[in-house]
Motif scaffolding. Structure first.
Motif, mmCIF file in Angstrom:
data_model
loop_
_atom_site.group_PDB
_atom_site.id
_atom_site.type_symbol
_atom_site.label_atom_id
_atom_site.label_comp_id
_atom_site.label_asym_id
_atom_site.label_seq_id
_atom_site.Cartn_x
_atom_site.Cartn_y
_atom_site.Cartn_z
ATOM 1 N N ALA A 110 0.792 -1.083 -0.008
ATOM 2 C CA ALA A 110 0.024 0.023 0.005
ATOM 3 C C ALA A 110 0.849 1.179 0.121
ATOM 4 C CB ALA A 110 -0.933 0.028 1.226
ATOM 5 N N GLU A 111 1.929 1.295 0.650
ATOM 6 C CA GLU A 111 2.915 2.406 0.608
ATOM 7 C C GLU A 111 3.466 2.535 -0.772
ATOM 8 O OE1 GLU A 111 5.577 2.987 4.613
ATOM 9 O OE2 GLU A 111 5.235 0.865 4.122
ATOM 10 N N ALA A 112 3.858 1.449 -1.251
ATOM 11 C CA ALA A 112 4.244 1.616 -2.716
ATOM 12 C C ALA A 112 3.249 2.283 -3.901
ATOM 13 C CB ALA A 112 4.954 0.322 -3.083
ATOM 14 N N VAL A 113 1.976 1.778 -3.508
ATOM 15 C CA VAL A 113 0.818 2.352 -4.280
ATOM 16 C C VAL A 113 1.007 3.800 -4.106
ATOM 17 C CG1 VAL A 113 -1.385 2.245 -5.078
ATOM 18 C CG2 VAL A 113 -0.272 -0.004 -4.750
ATOM 19 N N GLU A 114 0.693 4.431 -2.886
ATOM 20 C CA GLU A 114 0.663 5.829 -2.477
ATOM 21 C C GLU A 114 1.792 6.301 -3.055
ATOM 22 O OE1 GLU A 114 -1.343 7.562 -0.621
ATOM 23 O OE2 GLU A 114 -2.655 6.399 0.288
ATOM 24 N N THR A 115 3.085 5.816 -2.946
ATOM 25 C CA THR A 115 4.317 6.364 -3.542
ATOM 26 C C THR A 115 4.241 6.568 -5.117
ATOM 27 O OG1 THR A 115 5.651 5.519 -1.842
ATOM 28 C CG2 THR A 115 6.735 6.197 -3.941
ATOM 29 N N ALA A 116 3.424 5.646 -5.769
ATOM 30 C CA ALA A 116 3.304 5.747 -7.180
ATOM 31 C C ALA A 116 2.331 6.725 -7.361
ATOM 32 C CB ALA A 116 2.770 4.442 -7.815
ATOM 33 N N VAL A 117 1.265 6.964 -6.691
ATOM 34 C CA VAL A 117 0.249 8.000 -6.851
ATOM 35 C C VAL A 117 0.728 9.380 -6.854
ATOM 36 C CG1 VAL A 117 -1.800 9.259 -6.012
ATOM 37 C CG2 VAL A 117 -1.793 6.632 -6.251
ATOM 38 N N ALA A 228 1.982 -0.058 -13.415
ATOM 39 C CA ALA A 228 1.641 -1.507 -13.248
ATOM 40 C C ALA A 228 1.863 -1.891 -11.870
ATOM 41 C CB ALA A 228 2.517 -2.224 -14.332
ATOM 42 N N ASP A 229 0.840 -2.238 -11.323
ATOM 43 C CA ASP A 229 0.809 -2.859 -9.966
ATOM 44 C C ASP A 229 1.122 -4.320 -9.973
ATOM 45 O OD1 ASP A 229 0.321 -4.037 -7.473
ATOM 46 O OD2 ASP A 229 -1.327 -2.536 -6.915
ATOM 47 N N GLU A 230 2.529 -4.871 -10.005
ATOM 48 C CA GLU A 230 2.813 -6.048 -9.969
ATOM 49 C C GLU A 230 3.020 -6.502 -8.330
ATOM 50 O OE1 GLU A 230 3.480 -8.251 -12.562
ATOM 51 O OE2 GLU A 230 3.891 -6.999 -14.499
ATOM 52 N N LEU A 260 9.000 -9.486 -2.845
ATOM 53 C CA LEU A 260 10.330 -8.944 -2.964
ATOM 54 C C LEU A 260 11.067 -9.184 -1.504
ATOM 55 C CD1 LEU A 260 12.079 -7.148 -4.606
ATOM 56 C CD2 LEU A 260 11.122 -5.185 -3.680
ATOM 57 N N GLY A 261 10.147 -9.262 -0.384
ATOM 58 C CA GLY A 261 10.562 -9.668 0.880
ATOM 59 C C GLY A 261 10.736 -11.117 1.105
ATOM 60 N N GLY A 262 10.511 -11.990 0.107
ATOM 61 C CA GLY A 262 10.645 -13.371 0.325
ATOM 62 C C GLY A 262 9.765 -14.005 1.614
ATOM 63 N N GLY A 263 8.767 -13.256 2.024
ATOM 64 C CA GLY A 263 7.905 -13.792 3.060
ATOM 65 C C GLY A 263 8.694 -13.795 4.619
ATOM 66 N N VAL A 264 9.647 -12.700 4.363
ATOM 67 C CA VAL A 264 10.748 -12.482 5.485
ATOM 68 C C VAL A 264 10.455 -11.269 6.325
ATOM 69 C CG1 VAL A 264 12.913 -12.657 6.528
ATOM 70 C CG2 VAL A 264 12.444 -14.238 4.693
ATOM 71 N N VAL A 265 10.541 -10.261 5.600
ATOM 72 C CA VAL A 265 10.433 -8.913 6.187
ATOM 73 C C VAL A 265 9.634 -8.111 4.865
ATOM 74 C CG1 VAL A 265 12.451 -8.737 7.289
ATOM 75 C CG2 VAL A 265 12.666 -8.175 4.924
ATOM 76 N N PRO A 266 8.583 -7.093 5.290
ATOM 77 C CA PRO A 266 8.044 -6.384 4.303
ATOM 78 C C PRO A 266 8.927 -5.424 3.399
ATOM 79 C CG PRO A 266 7.482 -5.532 6.626
ATOM 80 C CD PRO A 266 8.322 -6.802 6.697
ATOM 81 N N VAL A 267 8.930 -5.596 2.071
ATOM 82 C CA VAL A 267 9.814 -4.637 1.392
ATOM 83 C C VAL A 267 8.852 -4.289 0.154
ATOM 84 C CG1 VAL A 267 12.028 -4.504 -0.142
ATOM 85 C CG2 VAL A 267 11.844 -6.363 1.821
ATOM 86 N N SER A 268 8.807 -3.093 -0.317
ATOM 87 C CA SER A 268 8.335 -2.780 -1.506
ATOM 88 C C SER A 268 8.952 -1.665 -2.182
ATOM 89 C CB SER A 268 6.765 -2.352 -1.033
ATOM 90 O OG SER A 268 6.869 -0.946 -0.505
ATOM 91 N N ALA A 269 8.666 -1.246 -3.348
ATOM 92 C CA ALA A 269 9.472 -0.345 -4.086
ATOM 93 C C ALA A 269 8.699 0.162 -5.400
ATOM 94 C CB ALA A 269 10.768 -1.073 -4.441
ATOM 95 N N VAL A 270 9.106 1.247 -5.567
ATOM 96 C CA VAL A 270 8.482 1.742 -7.089
ATOM 97 C C VAL A 270 9.870 1.842 -7.830
ATOM 98 C CG1 VAL A 270 7.729 3.901 -8.303
ATOM 99 C CG2 VAL A 270 6.429 3.114 -6.261
ATOM 100 N N VAL A 271 9.677 1.429 -9.150
ATOM 101 C CA VAL A 271 10.855 1.556 -9.897
ATOM 102 C C VAL A 271 10.460 2.093 -11.247
ATOM 103 C CG1 VAL A 271 12.652 -0.049 -11.081
ATOM 104 C CG2 VAL A 271 11.328 -0.925 -8.830
ATOM 105 N N ALA A 272 11.124 3.124 -11.781
ATOM 106 C CA ALA A 272 10.754 3.825 -13.018
ATOM 107 C C ALA A 272 12.339 4.454 -13.550
ATOM 108 C CB ALA A 272 9.946 4.776 -12.571
ATOM 109 N N SER A 273 11.977 5.349 -14.385
ATOM 110 C CA SER A 273 13.217 6.126 -14.997
ATOM 111 C C SER A 273 13.526 7.302 -14.202
ATOM 112 C CB SER A 273 12.737 6.474 -16.277
ATOM 113 O OG SER A 273 11.520 7.369 -16.329
ATOM 114 N N HIS A 274 14.885 7.749 -14.649
ATOM 115 C CA HIS A 274 15.123 9.111 -13.957
ATOM 116 C C HIS A 274 14.342 10.272 -14.186
ATOM 117 C CE1 HIS A 274 19.215 7.991 -12.607
ATOM 118 N NE2 HIS A 274 19.591 7.453 -13.870
#
Length: 403
Positions: A110-117, A228-230, A260-274
């Motif tokens: 959810a934080e990553a989606v908010e970041t994308a918005v 793309a919300d993947e 992305l966190g492998g079920g071990v820790v919460p990890v999210s990210a937004v990935v895009a261009s410069h």
């Protein structure tokens, strides 16, 4: 006097002391390994949900646990006030995996989606030149992008939305899979189209062939970002690294989380261009735990595992088998429809047989864990490390419940 079990006592305490924002199945897991979980009474269950795709690599994956343990001995948190020695590698490797240039790490999906918005709006004002306060993002009905107040503002699920207003403006909802409706909604103030390549919470809905490619062409021609919300569909689940790849589509922005966190820790990210993520300046967005050393160490191992292609291939091959077997069940009259891609399926149960919840409970009694959604649908998403024998074992029990 009837004695209660450890499971019953634990469930009763949870019911009394935790908010009822979930309705979990009545199982209390104590340990897990690979595709199997064991409850506090020692009963074993085949996990056919994988933490909604957060556990793509299975429970207790040795590579991920070892990476986490090694990092725990070194440093776990610096905040972004300082650099740490895992951060640059994480950003570099994740950007390369996505074919992009920059990464903005967060914690939850959810934080990553908010970041994308926020990113799309900022890009719209700074780069596209949309007048201040008028940025619009087009989304699809039946979406699930999270549960923050902004995200539920553009949900069509009343269960997720009701009683949480006033709602955040700036979004237009169109039917999923309808390219003409999307084209009609895009105007000069539109900064982005935000979509799930496959809608997970809606019941694993796969869009019509050519839809994602059409979205990519439309957004490119109109100067609009394709986000793309993947979070659920990405990182191997569908037999490709990203579900968009099934139509040879590369969006402007990936939103990643869960696996992305492998079920071990919460990890999210937004990935895009410069051009897109370069709109940020210090102080405009952040997270104390986003990109922390422990998260980066685990995510780096996830990226290394995905680079082998092994997990994507397993999801593709076992996914073909899964859908063949589910197709046979669909011919029996008790399954109305089967959808999905790779090791991911939504199964619509004939309501005359029972609700999705009831079918999930019957499967639990036979040692298989799945979860229902939208009344009569169950979702199947086992860890990508599941063996064919275990997958068949689970499918046999599903067949018995549906017989």
């Amino acid at each position: 006097m009837t004695s209660t079990t450890s499971s019953e006592r634990s469930i009763a305490a949870a019911e009394q002391h935790s908010a009822h924002n979930y309705h979990p199945l009545p199982v209390v897991v104590a340990t897990a390994d690979g595709a199997w979980m064991t409850d506090v009474e020692g009963r074993r269950y085949l996990d056919m949900l994988a933490g909604y795709s957060a556990l793509n690599f299975g429970h207790g994956n040795r590579r991920l646990i070892d990476a986490a343990k090694a990092q725990l001995e070194r440093v776990t948190l610096t905040s972004r006030a300082f650099h740490h020695d895992r951060f640059a590698d994480f950003c570099t490797e994740l950007a390369a995996l996505c074919g992009k240039e920059m990464v903005l790490p967060m914690n939850t999906g959810a934080e990553a989606v908010e970041t994308a918005v926020k990113t799309a709006r900022k890009w719209g004002y700074r780069v596209k030149g949309v007048p201040d306060g008028r940025a619009k993002i087009v989304v699809a009905d039946n979406n699930f992008h999270g549960r923050t107040t902004t995200i539920v503002s553009f949900s069509t699920d009343e269960e997720a939305r009701a009683d949480f207003g006033p709602y955040t403006p700036g979004f237009e909802i169109v039917p999923y899979g309808d390219l003409a409706a999307l084209e009609a909604a895009v105007d000069d103030d539109t900064v982005a189209v935000l979509l799930e390549p496959i809608q997970g919470e809606a019941g694993v809905l796969v869009p019509p062939p050519g839809y994602l490619a059409g979205v990519r062409e439309l957004t490119r021609s109109r100067g609009v970002l394709f986000i793309a919300d993947e979070i659920q569909s990405g990182l191997g689940r569908t037999g490709r690294t990203f579900a968009c790849e099934h139509e040879d589509v590369v969006p402007d922005m990936y939103v990643l989380g869960k696996a992305l966190g492998g079920g071990v820790v919460p990890v999210s990210a937004v990935v895009a261009s410069h051009e897109i993520l370069g709109v940020y300046r210090p102080g405009e967005h952040g997270s104390t735990f986003g990109g922390n050393p422990l998260a980066c160490a685990v995510a780096l191992e996830v990226i290394a595992m995905l680079r082998t292609g092994e997990y994507q291939q397993r999801a593709a091959e076992l996914g073909d088998h899964l859908h063949r077997e589910l197709g046979l069940l669909a011919g029996g009259g008790n399954v109305d429809a089967v959808r999905g891609r790779g090791l991911w399926a939504g199964v619509d149960i004939n309501p005359a047989l029972g609700t999705g919840r009831r079918i999930s409970e019957k499967l639990m009694a036979r040692g298989v864990l799945v979860k229902d959604t939208h009344g009569s649908t169950i979702r199947i998403a086992p860890p990508l490390v599941i063996s064919k024998e275990d997958l068949d074992w689970g499918l046999e029990r599903l067949g018995a419940v549906l017989a």
